[in-house]
Design a protein around this motif. Structure first.
Motif, short mmCIF file in Angstrom:
data_model
loop_
_atom_site.label_atom_id
_atom_site.label_comp_id
_atom_site.label_asym_id
_atom_site.label_seq_id
_atom_site.Cartn_x
_atom_site.Cartn_y
_atom_site.Cartn_z
N MET A 1 -12.31 48.03 25.14
CA MET A 1 -10.92 48.37 25.34
C MET A 1 -10.80 49.85 25.72
N THR A 2 -9.83 50.13 26.54
CA THR A 2 -9.58 51.52 26.89
C THR A 2 -8.79 52.19 25.77
N GLN A 5 -5.26 50.95 25.74
CA GLN A 5 -5.14 49.62 25.15
C GLN A 5 -5.25 49.68 23.63
N ILE A 6 -6.14 50.55 23.13
CA ILE A 6 -6.27 50.71 21.68
C ILE A 6 -5.00 51.28 21.09
N SER A 9 -2.49 48.55 21.00
CA SER A 9 -2.83 47.59 19.96
C SER A 9 -2.51 48.12 18.58
N HIS A 93 -9.48 56.10 18.39
CA HIS A 93 -10.42 55.27 19.15
C HIS A 93 -11.66 55.00 18.30
#
Length: 123
Positions: A1-2, A5-6, A9, A93
């Motif tokens: 995941m980028t 995106q994290i 999320s 991250h």
């Protein structure tokens, strides 16, 4: 995941992760009450619960810090404090990666069974 995106999320799962953190804290507290009645296997599971709580706690603390930064500096704090923003994103991250591995580990049925058996077998 980028990283984006994290971030998305984490934002969309904030309440679930926070609730899970609170449940892990309760479980840890309850398990700590009975450590003297169990062996090293139980202690290992307790350590794993502590790890879950710590990871989720750090994610939560990061969210609280970001909310505070928004309150103090406004929504555009990311533009005014790019280094701090990058540090927060990088940390989340790393935490997300830890969480994914930890979650995968603990959702395996054999792992759940091992914890169940550790609780059933007192000293």
């Amino acid at each position: 995941m980028t990283k984006l995106q994290i971030e998305q999320s984490l934002d969309s799962n904030y309440e679930v992760l926070h609730s899970l953190r609170k449940q892990a804290k309760r479980l840890r507290s309850q398990m700590e009450l009975f450590t003297e009645f169990y062996g090293s296997n139980y202690a290992e599971h307790l350590t794993e619960v502590k790890n879950v709580q710590n990871i989720l706690g750090e994610i939560y603390n990061s969210d609280v810090l970001e909310d505070w930064l928004i309150d103090v500096f406004g929504k555009d704090f990311t533009e005014n404090l790019p280094t701090l923003t990058n540090l927060l994103v990088d940390k989340r991250h790393q935490l997300w990666q830890q969480w994914v591995l930890t979650r995968k580990h603990h959702t395996q049925s054999d792992k759940r069974n091992q914890m169940y058996l550790a609780i059933l077998h007192q000293l």
